[in-house]
Write a protein that holds these residues in place. Sequence first.
Motif, short mmCIF file in Angstrom:
data_model
loop_
_atom_site.label_atom_id
_atom_site.label_comp_id
_atom_site.label_asym_id
_atom_site.label_seq_id
_atom_site.Cartn_x
_atom_site.Cartn_y
_atom_site.Cartn_z
N GLN A 236 12.61 78.38 46.13
CA GLN A 236 14.04 78.70 46.18
C GLN A 236 14.38 79.44 47.47
OE1 GLN A 236 16.94 78.00 45.39
NE2 GLN A 236 17.63 79.18 43.61
N CYS A 239 14.79 77.12 50.29
CA CYS A 239 16.11 76.47 50.25
C CYS A 239 17.21 77.42 50.73
CB CYS A 239 16.41 75.97 48.84
SG CYS A 239 15.39 74.57 48.30
N HIS A 244 20.86 76.38 50.99
CA HIS A 244 20.86 75.49 49.83
C HIS A 244 20.36 76.21 48.59
CE1 HIS A 244 20.15 72.09 52.98
NE2 HIS A 244 21.45 72.33 52.83
N ILE A 246 18.01 75.38 45.22
CA ILE A 246 17.03 74.38 44.80
C ILE A 246 17.51 73.52 43.63
CG2 ILE A 246 15.77 75.89 43.19
CD1 ILE A 246 13.16 74.57 44.26
N ALA A 249 20.35 70.50 44.37
CA ALA A 249 19.94 69.42 45.28
C ALA A 249 20.78 68.17 45.09
CB ALA A 249 18.47 69.10 45.07
N ILE A 273 12.51 69.69 48.35
CA ILE A 273 12.05 70.37 49.55
C ILE A 273 12.12 69.43 50.75
CG2 ILE A 273 10.05 71.45 50.67
CD1 ILE A 273 11.50 73.18 48.57
N ASN A 276 15.57 69.38 51.82
CA ASN A 276 15.91 70.70 52.37
C ASN A 276 15.42 70.84 53.81
OD1 ASN A 276 16.83 73.57 51.84
ND2 ASN A 276 14.70 73.93 52.42
N TRP A 343 25.07 68.96 48.77
CA TRP A 343 24.35 69.93 47.95
C TRP A 343 25.36 70.66 47.07
CZ3 TRP A 343 19.04 71.44 48.09
CH2 TRP A 343 18.25 70.72 48.99
#
Length: 365
Positions: A236, A239, A244, A246, A249, A273, A276, A343
């Motif tokens: 997290q 992100c 962002h 997590i 997404a 990920i 990200n 996102w």
Amino acid sequence: MIMAYFKDKLINANNAKKSDDFSCPVCKEKVVLKKGTIMSPHFSHQKNSNCVTLIEEGETEEHLLGKQQLYFFTRSNETLVENYLPEIKQRPDLLYKSLAIEFQCSPININKLEHRIDGYANQGIKSLWILGSRYKKRFGQPSTNKFYYYFEKLGFTMFFWLTDKNKLEIRYNCRYVYGKLKYQKMEVSSLHELIQFLNDPGMISSDSINIHSLLEELRKLQNQLFYQNKKALDLQNKCYLRGHNINGAPVECHFSHTSNPVLGKEYLVWKIILLNELMDGIDYKKLLNKTNDICKLKVHYPLINNPKKFILKEYANLLSILSKKGYIRIIGDRIQIIKSLNWFDDYYQKIQKLSQCEGAFVDRI
């Protein structure tokens, strides 16, 4: 061990008499026949022996019985039991022609497993690793995953011996669907039946889109964050550094919901990920390597040829989705971003959107 020399001939412990003298087929030292009411008949070295096979003694009843049953499973007089191979200092439980059959009941680390597999391969011998009840209880865990095989017709496959049924259980088409391990199952009674099944397994199941399973998978990730799971929190934070969340997404993470066991439960997080870390102009190889490092992805499958190819396949699939949707294009080794992915602010905004447009989401996929 269940085989020993008696008057220069191999004899099975089941057929031996306690009054006779026996010797080890490997070191030639005297061994003792043990026949009781608890354990299956077997031979044991005397104390202070230096035999290289001593590491295998102290076998469980399951292992002793399983070896006996597997001998009859091959249904061949050509099958050798506990035949020592001096060139590689290994003794497979069974050796049928150029196939070593190992009935693995006790723990074995990945390095030793690889060493034994390579040892057989160097002698032109293939190895079939069949697992006992200890591993069956741990199916899907890292300690068991190293025994996966991969067959074109069956997908990821693992073998278990059922001593209570005297049968081989084949778990095949093993895959993760929305983070849950699923598989098909077949039982066979002979090596001939096994070969037939490997050549013609019949129908292979597939899994349809299920919005409720998707929401459940997201809910599990959210719960990991709520209960301060260290790995989830670390991801997290990765992100957050990109602005962002997590669990917010893009929906493109969910266009593919089934993964192979190499990615397993980490499939969704791995995709999150990856998106990200996606930046304009990034080298596509660097993006994959960085994602794998962040997710601490381990690829230890000594019975599968080039297991990394399954990660590359999923990676190519995700890039293809992004390209078709007009988000990216690849020029040489670089990824060019054409438009930004959407996102969500948080978990709740995302599940509300997914719940409202279930039909449209399925259609988009």
